[in-house]
Write a protein that holds these residues in place. Structure first.
Motif, PDB file in Angstrom:
ATOM      1  N   GLY A  28       0.797  -1.214   0.000  1.00 10.68           N
ATOM      2  CA  GLY A  28       0.000   0.000   0.000  1.00 10.68           C
ATOM      3  C   GLY A  28       0.829   1.263   0.000  1.00 10.68           C
ATOM      4  O   GLY A  28       2.057   1.233  -0.060  1.00 10.68           O
ATOM      5  N   ARG A  29       0.127   2.389   0.077  1.00  6.78           N
ATOM      6  CA  ARG A  29       0.730   3.721   0.002  1.00  6.78           C
ATOM      7  C   ARG A  29       1.390   4.158   1.310  1.00  6.78           C
ATOM      8  O   ARG A  29       2.248   5.037   1.317  1.00  6.78           O
ATOM      9  CB  ARG A  29      -0.360   4.712  -0.409  1.00  6.78           C
ATOM     10  N   SER A  30       1.020   3.553   2.418  1.00  7.47           N
ATOM     11  CA  SER A  30       1.613   3.919   3.703  1.00  7.47           C
ATOM     12  C   SER A  30       2.996   3.277   3.841  1.00  7.47           C
ATOM     13  O   SER A  30       3.170   2.098   3.518  1.00  7.47           O
ATOM     14  CB  SER A  30       0.726   3.441   4.851  1.00  7.47           C
ATOM     15  N   PRO A  31       3.985   4.037   4.324  1.00  9.84           N
ATOM     16  CA  PRO A  31       5.328   3.475   4.495  1.00  9.84           C
ATOM     17  C   PRO A  31       5.398   2.362   5.544  1.00  9.84           C
ATOM     18  O   PRO A  31       6.408   1.695   5.661  1.00  9.84           O
ATOM     19  CB  PRO A  31       6.191   4.670   4.913  1.00  9.84           C
ATOM     20  N   THR A  32       4.305   2.127   6.267  1.00 11.15           N
ATOM     21  CA  THR A  32       4.311   1.038   7.242  1.00 11.15           C
ATOM     22  C   THR A  32       4.060  -0.324   6.597  1.00 11.15           C
ATOM     23  O   THR A  32       4.173  -1.347   7.261  1.00 11.15           O
ATOM     24  CB  THR A  32       3.246   1.280   8.336  1.00 11.15           C
ATOM     25  N   ASN A  33       3.719  -0.351   5.313  1.00 17.90           N
ATOM     26  CA  ASN A  33       3.502  -1.613   4.603  1.00 17.90           C
ATOM     27  C   ASN A  33       4.825  -2.303   4.328  1.00 17.90           C
ATOM     28  O   ASN A  33       5.872  -1.668   4.242  1.00 17.90           O
ATOM     29  CB  ASN A  33       2.779  -1.357   3.269  1.00 17.90           C
ATOM     30  N   ASN A  34       4.771  -3.617   4.140  1.00 20.15           N
ATOM     31  CA  ASN A  34       5.957  -4.365   3.757  1.00 20.15           C
ATOM     32  C   ASN A  34       6.426  -3.960   2.361  1.00 20.15           C
ATOM     33  O   ASN A  34       7.620  -3.915   2.089  1.00 20.15           O
ATOM     34  CB  ASN A  34       5.688  -5.870   3.788  1.00 20.15           C
ATOM     35  N   ILE A  35       5.455  -3.703   1.480  1.00 20.69           N
ATOM     36  CA  ILE A  35       5.770  -3.213   0.137  1.00 20.69           C
ATOM     37  C   ILE A  35       5.096  -1.851   0.008  1.00 20.69           C
ATOM     38  O   ILE A  35       3.872  -1.734  -0.034  1.00 20.69           O
ATOM     39  CB  ILE A  35       5.299  -4.188  -0.962  1.00 20.69           C
ATOM     40  N   PHE A  36       5.930  -0.804  -0.005  1.00 23.80           N
ATOM     41  CA  PHE A  36       5.482   0.586  -0.019  1.00 23.80           C
ATOM     42  C   PHE A  36       5.430   1.059  -1.462  1.00 23.80           C
ATOM     43  O   PHE A  36       6.434   1.027  -2.173  1.00 23.80           O
ATOM     44  CB  PHE A  36       6.470   1.403   0.814  1.00 23.80           C
ATOM     45  N   ILE A  37       4.245   1.465  -1.913  1.00 24.96           N
ATOM     46  CA  ILE A  37       4.024   1.915  -3.289  1.00 24.96           C
ATOM     47  C   ILE A  37       3.685   3.403  -3.277  1.00 24.96           C
ATOM     48  O   ILE A  37       2.693   3.804  -2.677  1.00 24.96           O
ATOM     49  CB  ILE A  37       2.867   1.133  -3.958  1.00 24.96           C
ATOM     50  N   ASN A  41      -3.095   6.687  -6.244  1.00 26.99           N
ATOM     51  CA  ASN A  41      -4.298   5.898  -6.514  1.00 26.99           C
ATOM     52  C   ASN A  41      -4.337   4.588  -5.727  1.00 26.99           C
ATOM     53  O   ASN A  41      -5.259   3.798  -5.885  1.00 26.99           O
ATOM     54  CB  ASN A  41      -4.405   5.605  -8.012  1.00 26.99           C
ATOM     55  N   VAL A  42      -3.319   4.348  -4.907  1.00 29.63           N
ATOM     56  CA  VAL A  42      -3.235   3.147  -4.086  1.00 29.63           C
ATOM     57  C   VAL A  42      -3.706   3.516  -2.683  1.00 29.63           C
ATOM     58  O   VAL A  42      -3.347   4.570  -2.149  1.00 29.63           O
ATOM     59  CB  VAL A  42      -1.779   2.618  -4.068  1.00 29.63           C
ATOM     60  N   SER A  43      -4.509   2.658  -2.074  1.00 30.64           N
ATOM     61  CA  SER A  43      -4.974   2.891  -0.707  1.00 30.64           C
ATOM     62  C   SER A  43      -3.819   2.739   0.271  1.00 30.64           C
ATOM     63  O   SER A  43      -2.811   2.095  -0.022  1.00 30.64           O
ATOM     64  CB  SER A  43      -6.085   1.895  -0.352  1.00 30.64           C
ATOM     65  N   ARG A  44      -3.984   3.336   1.459  1.00 28.60           N
ATOM     66  CA  ARG A  44      -2.921   3.281   2.475  1.00 28.60           C
ATOM     67  C   ARG A  44      -2.508   1.833   2.755  1.00 28.60           C
ATOM     68  O   ARG A  44      -1.337   1.514   2.801  1.00 28.60           O
ATOM     69  CB  ARG A  44      -3.373   3.975   3.757  1.00 28.60           C
ATOM     70  N   ILE A  45      -3.466   0.967   2.989  1.00 28.87           N
ATOM     71  CA  ILE A  45      -3.200  -0.476   3.108  1.00 28.87           C
ATOM     72  C   ILE A  45      -4.121  -1.115   2.075  1.00 28.87           C
ATOM     73  O   ILE A  45      -5.308  -1.291   2.310  1.00 28.87           O
ATOM     74  CB  ILE A  45      -3.479  -0.997   4.530  1.00 28.87           C
ATOM     75  N   HIS A  46      -3.572  -1.416   0.916  1.00 30.03           N
ATOM     76  CA  HIS A  46      -4.363  -1.762  -0.264  1.00 30.03           C
ATOM     77  C   HIS A  46      -4.728  -3.246  -0.325  1.00 30.03           C
ATOM     78  O   HIS A  46      -5.879  -3.608  -0.522  1.00 30.03           O
ATOM     79  CB  HIS A  46      -3.588  -1.357  -1.523  1.00 30.03           C
ATOM     80  N   CYS A  47      -3.720  -4.109  -0.196  1.00 30.99           N
ATOM     81  CA  CYS A  47      -3.966  -5.541  -0.302  1.00 30.99           C
ATOM     82  C   CYS A  47      -2.938  -6.313   0.521  1.00 30.99           C
ATOM     83  O   CYS A  47      -1.975  -5.737   1.035  1.00 30.99           O
ATOM     84  CB  CYS A  47      -3.965  -6.008  -1.757  1.00 30.99           C
TER      85      CYS A  47
END
Length: 112
Positions: A28-37, A41-47
């Motif tokens: 997702g878009r949040s830097p707290t995700n394992n894969i930061f995009i 247009n990407v949700s903060r925690i997308h998938c």
């Protein structure tokens, strides 16, 4: 079989993130995700992607713009190598990986 997610377009194009068995990897878009995009247009925690002995499963986490696998909108999908995942305007791809293609992924991997 080890898998990885390759970023096929966008700011992170060319990066490969390994997927480890029995670990929930968030994208997702949040830097707290394992894969930061970095894609507005990407949700903060997308998938989320989880790999088990059965294979890899992708789950959309109620994203605003949806998650697409091979251009089909999905809420959940079993992935196979070569499948293309589109979130926002960013394209990712599931790949089989081995050896030096894999790099360590931390709990919050942030690309600078």
């Amino acid at each position: 079989m080890p898998y990885g997610i390759r970023i096929r377009s966008g700011v992170e194009e060319g990066e490969i993130y390994p997927l480890f068995e029995n670990r929930e990897i968030t994208v997702g878009r949040s830097p707290t995700n394992n894969i930061f995009i970095r894609d507005k247009n990407v949700s903060r925690i997308h998938c989320q992607i989880v790999v088990t002995g059965e294979g890899a499963t992708l789950t959309d986490l109620q994203s605003t713009n949806g998650t697409f696998v091979n251009e089909q909108r999905v809420t959940e999908a079993t992935l196979k190598p070569g499948d293309e995942i589109r979130i926002g305007t960013t394209l990712l791809q599931l790949e089989e990986t081995e050896g030096d293609e894999r790099r360590a992924i931390t709990d919050t991997s942030v690309m600078e």
